[in-house]
Design a protein around this motif. Sequence first.
Motif, PDB file in Angstrom:
ATOM      1  N   ARG A  57      70.152  31.066  31.430  1.00  0.00           N
ATOM      2  CA  ARG A  57      68.847  32.068  30.237  1.00  0.00           C
ATOM      3  C   ARG A  57      69.390  31.793  29.490  1.00  0.00           C
ATOM      4  O   ARG A  57      70.325  31.107  29.110  1.00  0.00           O
TER       5      ARG A  57
ATOM      6  N   ASN B  32      65.054  39.550  31.766  1.00  0.00           N
ATOM      7  CA  ASN B  32      65.893  38.359  33.186  1.00  0.00           C
ATOM      8  C   ASN B  32      65.932  36.745  32.306  1.00  0.00           C
ATOM      9  O   ASN B  32      66.743  35.796  32.908  1.00  0.00           O
TER      10      ASN B  32
ATOM     11  N   SER C  32      69.625  37.490  27.370  1.00  0.00           N
ATOM     12  CA  SER C  32      70.864  37.878  27.210  1.00  0.00           C
ATOM     13  C   SER C  32      71.352  38.386  26.401  1.00  0.00           C
ATOM     14  O   SER C  32      71.930  37.114  25.212  1.00  0.00           O
TER      15      SER C  32
ATOM     16  N   ASP D 217      70.731  41.227  39.071  1.00  0.00           N
ATOM     17  CA  ASP D 217      71.880  40.074  38.643  1.00  0.00           C
ATOM     18  C   ASP D 217      71.223  39.692  37.507  1.00  0.00           C
ATOM     19  O   ASP D 217      71.605  38.408  36.704  1.00  0.00           O
ATOM     20  N   TRP D 218      71.241  40.997  36.274  1.00  0.00           N
ATOM     21  CA  TRP D 218      70.982  40.462  34.683  1.00  0.00           C
ATOM     22  C   TRP D 218      71.622  41.770  33.739  1.00  0.00           C
ATOM     23  O   TRP D 218      71.090  43.237  34.190  1.00  0.00           O
TER      24      TRP D 218
END
Length: 477
Positions: free
Chosen positions: A262, A296, A299, A336-337
Amino acid sequence: MSRLIIVSNRVAPISEGGPAAGGLAVGVYDALKETGGMWFGWSGDVLPSGQPRISVEERGPVTFATIGLVRRDYDQYYRGFSNATLWPAFHYRADLVQYDRHDFEGYCRVNTWLAQQLVPLLRPDDVIWVHDYHLIPFAKALRAAGVKNRIGFFLHIPFPASQVLLAVPPHRELVESLCSFDLLGFQTEPDLRSFCDYIVHEANGTADAPANGRPTTVQAFGRTLHAAAYPIGVYPDEIAELARAGESGKPVRTMRATLHARKLIMSVDRLDYSKGLVERFRAFERLLEQSPAQRNKVSFVQIAPPTRADMHAYQDIRVQLEGESGRINGRFAELDWTPIRYIHRQYERQVLAALFRASHVGYVTPLRDGMNLVAKEYVSAQDPDDPGVLVLSRFAGAAQELNGALIVNPVDIDGMAEALATALAMPLAERQSRYREMMAQLRENNVSVWRDNFMRDLQAAGSVEPVRKHAGVSLAD
């Protein structure tokens, strides 16, 4: 050869590679360790009572002379007038100004007491450079003690417009005290203009327009002095080396592993209401609202070390920020994020530099800031082959220099969200071009140039034609 005597509220416990310090501490120490001299100020110790004693420590070419404060002085001088009155006023937050006459009396008393502690340590040819808003009355106190040395002052935070400064009841006493210095330094030309505007319209003084690189001549309160803008810099190549060295360290490897390819938006600020942290979080939320494709895929890491934790305004911003990060993560997070990683602790300079280098966007959006060296450090840390993009508040002093940044208004939530989207999608060639332009500026005006320009003008203060130099010179010249 004249010694350089640095005076600041706090003598930072700086060690090479140690925890990152604020802009004043980094800039001052980088300047002082080249020339040698003395750094005098508060040790950070708060004593219940008694008579504090000076501690003197030699560390290479620098002598550290520090002294503690008793609780009453700390409460009135530091927590009270400096940080409950001056800090919000100078950052254009008149709504947060708290004023108590006893705190102002304590502020003046501690400045006088600190000046008296320094006097026995001085030599006749020392050049004294006083730093920041805590010590505005310091030169006046030294003059009262008979000190004839050249004394300069540098303000690391903004100098407010006259109508904002008038919210501080003893504004006239403060500006009169500033006129006891031989040279005043401000971060930006707008700060200098605000000071001169006060001199002309509130103090019945005069301030000449600067010409040919010379500082402005100011006449007020029976004194003639000089004033100019000296934007503080960094050592960009030194920071770049720190970033390269830290790339292989565990913190960066862990960060990369958890990102899972990401993109990373990176912010580092002290936990302070002037930094625009809440607005910054909401703009990131708006990005996720308006650009579902970014969910997703990106970040946001906000590192916000604690500061002034015993003051209510700072306790309030911490609670508010924790609430905002939890709310936004609850709204958008997936198994997962985690969209926002909000970290309330300090990291070493090498780690921060390496994290800057690993990020795709530097997110620096204070509501008001004197300079903001994080913006300059972010650019310095970038990989020239694949640099990130700086999103920068127009109200940071650094915006006067870093034309390659995406400049935003920190209260425009939609505008900041759009700038983040632009930064994340910016093509490589444009990123490289912007990076090269900003690095050239940072190298041209590094921290040595900042120091040397100020010191040359301080040495010339009082002569007919003080001349600015824009190339590095030594104090011995």
